[in-house]
Design an enzyme around this catalytic site. Structure first.
Site, PDB file in Angstrom:
ATOM      1  NE  ARG A  19      37.493  71.115  67.112  1.00 15.41           N
ATOM      2  CZ  ARG A  19      37.289  71.092  68.565  1.00 15.41           C
ATOM      3  NH1 ARG A  19      37.289  72.684  68.760  1.00 15.41           N
ATOM      4  NH2 ARG A  19      37.321  70.173  69.318  1.00 15.41           N
ATOM      5  CE1 TYR A  74      29.486  70.011  78.381  1.00 19.12           C
ATOM      6  CE2 TYR A  74      28.918  67.380  78.777  1.00 19.12           C
ATOM      7  CZ  TYR A  74      29.882  68.447  78.462  1.00 19.12           C
ATOM      8  OH  TYR A  74      30.938  68.099  78.085  1.00 19.12           O
TER       9      TYR A  74
END
Ligand code: CP3
Length: 354
Positions: free
Chosen positions: A31, A154
């Site tokens: 990003r 996760y």
């Protein structure tokens, strides 16, 4: 197969002489680059990028167009494995990854199946072969996976976590079930990385992003042991060349000696360890990768250059060092500062390789 024009990354990993210290950045496609954000917008979202081999290839190559990097890394995510195991990965904007289903009981673990990468994750192997073709030998391509412990956090928590309460409760209350989970994940990672190697990955890195949150004993049993099993199961040569393996435990500085015995070629270091001291501890067993604090990239280009000089001097003369950040580059970094970092490594490191 095309000839590799720049192999200093692979040579440094094998501790063979190089002309300058090779450099790449964890999360180098991401990003902080406006061109990445534009491609992601075209793809719709992040998973749209990962599952489309042409777009995944495009973003993999973007940082290489800007900077003289010595390696490319496959654009994908570590959470493709739990997704392939049927947990249903999705990304909530601003909240990071989430799973529709989580793992909470021994029965859930019993039901999990080891992945079949070619069947379950064909888009990843297609991305690897597309990127290899488009790189046409410029630099080597790195494949990667998460470590069993990091993937398990996760899967059990259902997303990102600060303290890993549920996953820690699992390993302490149900160590046999937890061991079975790590074992299934280790077998999945072996199959996954070997498929990436077959498709063209020339080195592989195991990201143990959360190993540093474990106690001394729990790290050995639930993070390091499964990673050592993976290293043993990997294809270590392909296309007539060694395929080096990098182990990166963030926060793993106190375990370097034990990690060096796991059979990998290189250990990744975060910025909390002095790289010169790390080198003295591991000797010539393994190469080292790292370890500039990614936040230094928020400082001025002159300050960045100073820090590069400091780390190069701390490692000292000779091969066996792959320059990198101590963790992924963050979205707020000015791409010009990343460029100053990469160029400084090239300019300042040749003197250590005479
Ligand atoms: O290094 C690279 O350029 C290759 C691509 C790569 C990504 N994720 C792309 C990505 C790699 C190697 C990863 C690994 C990964 N993914 C890790 C281990 C590495 C580490 O940093 O410790 C972890 C823990 C994940 C899980 C994951 N994926 C998280 C926590 C997030 C959200 C991150 C955030 O800052 O919001 C992701 C999404 C993700 N993976 C992004 C990228 C570029 C951002 C997605 C976007 O474009 O919005």
């Amino acid at each position: 197969m095309t000839v590799l024009k720049n192999d200093r990354f692979l040579r440094a990993l094998m501790r063979q002489p190089v002309d300058q210290t090779p450099v790449w950045m964890m999360r180098q496609a991401g990003r902080y680059l406006p061109e990445y954000r534009a491609t992601r917008a075209q793809a719709g979202d992040f998973m749209g990028l990962c599952t489309n081999p042409e777009r995944a290839c495009e973003v993999t190559l973007q940082p290489l167009e800007r900077y003289p990097l010595d390696a490319a890394i496959l654009f994908s995510d570590i959470l493709t494995i739990p997704d392939a195991m049927g947990l249903g990965l999705y990304f909530e904007t601003g909240e990071g990854p989430k799973f529709k289903k989580t793992i909470s009981t021994a029965a859930d673990i019993e039901k999990l199946e080891v992945i079949k990468p070619l069947q379950d994750l064909p888009y990843v192997m297609d991305a690897v072969s597309t990127i290899r073709r488009e790189l046409s030998g410029r630099v080597p391509l790195i494949g990667f996976s998460g470590s069993p412990w990091t993937l398990a956090t996760y899967m059990v928590e259902g997303g990102s976590s600060k303290d890993f309460q549920k996953t820690k409760a699992l390993i302490y209350n149900h160590p046999e079930a937890a061991a079975q989970l790590m074992d299934k994940l280790a077998d999945s990672v072996i199959a996954y990385l070997n498929a990436q190697i077959d498709a063209g990955a020339q080195a592989v890195q195991i990201f143990d992003s959360w190993g540093g949150a474990l106690s001394h004993d729990a790290y050995k049993s639930f993070s390091l042991a499964p990673m050592a099993k993976i290293v043993k199961g990997l294809k270590r040569e392909n296309e007539g060349r060694k395929v080096p393996v990098i182990l990166f435990t963030k926060g793993g500085g106190q375990w370097l000696e034990a990690m060096a015995d796991a059979g990998a070629d290189c250990l990744g270091l975060d910025w909390t360890t002095d790289i010169g001291q790390a080198r003295a501890r591991v000797g010539d067993k393994v190469a080292l990768q790292g370890n500039m604090d990614p936040s230094i990239l928020y400082a001025s280009p002159d300050r960045i250059r100073e820090e590069v000089a400091r780390i190069l001097a701390s490692y000292g003369a000779g091969t066996g060092h792959v320059f990198n950040l101590g963790h992924g580059i963050t979205p707020g970094v000015d791409p010009e500062h990343a460029g100053a970092f990469i160029r400084a490594v090239g300019e300042l490191s040749a003197q250590y390789h005479k």
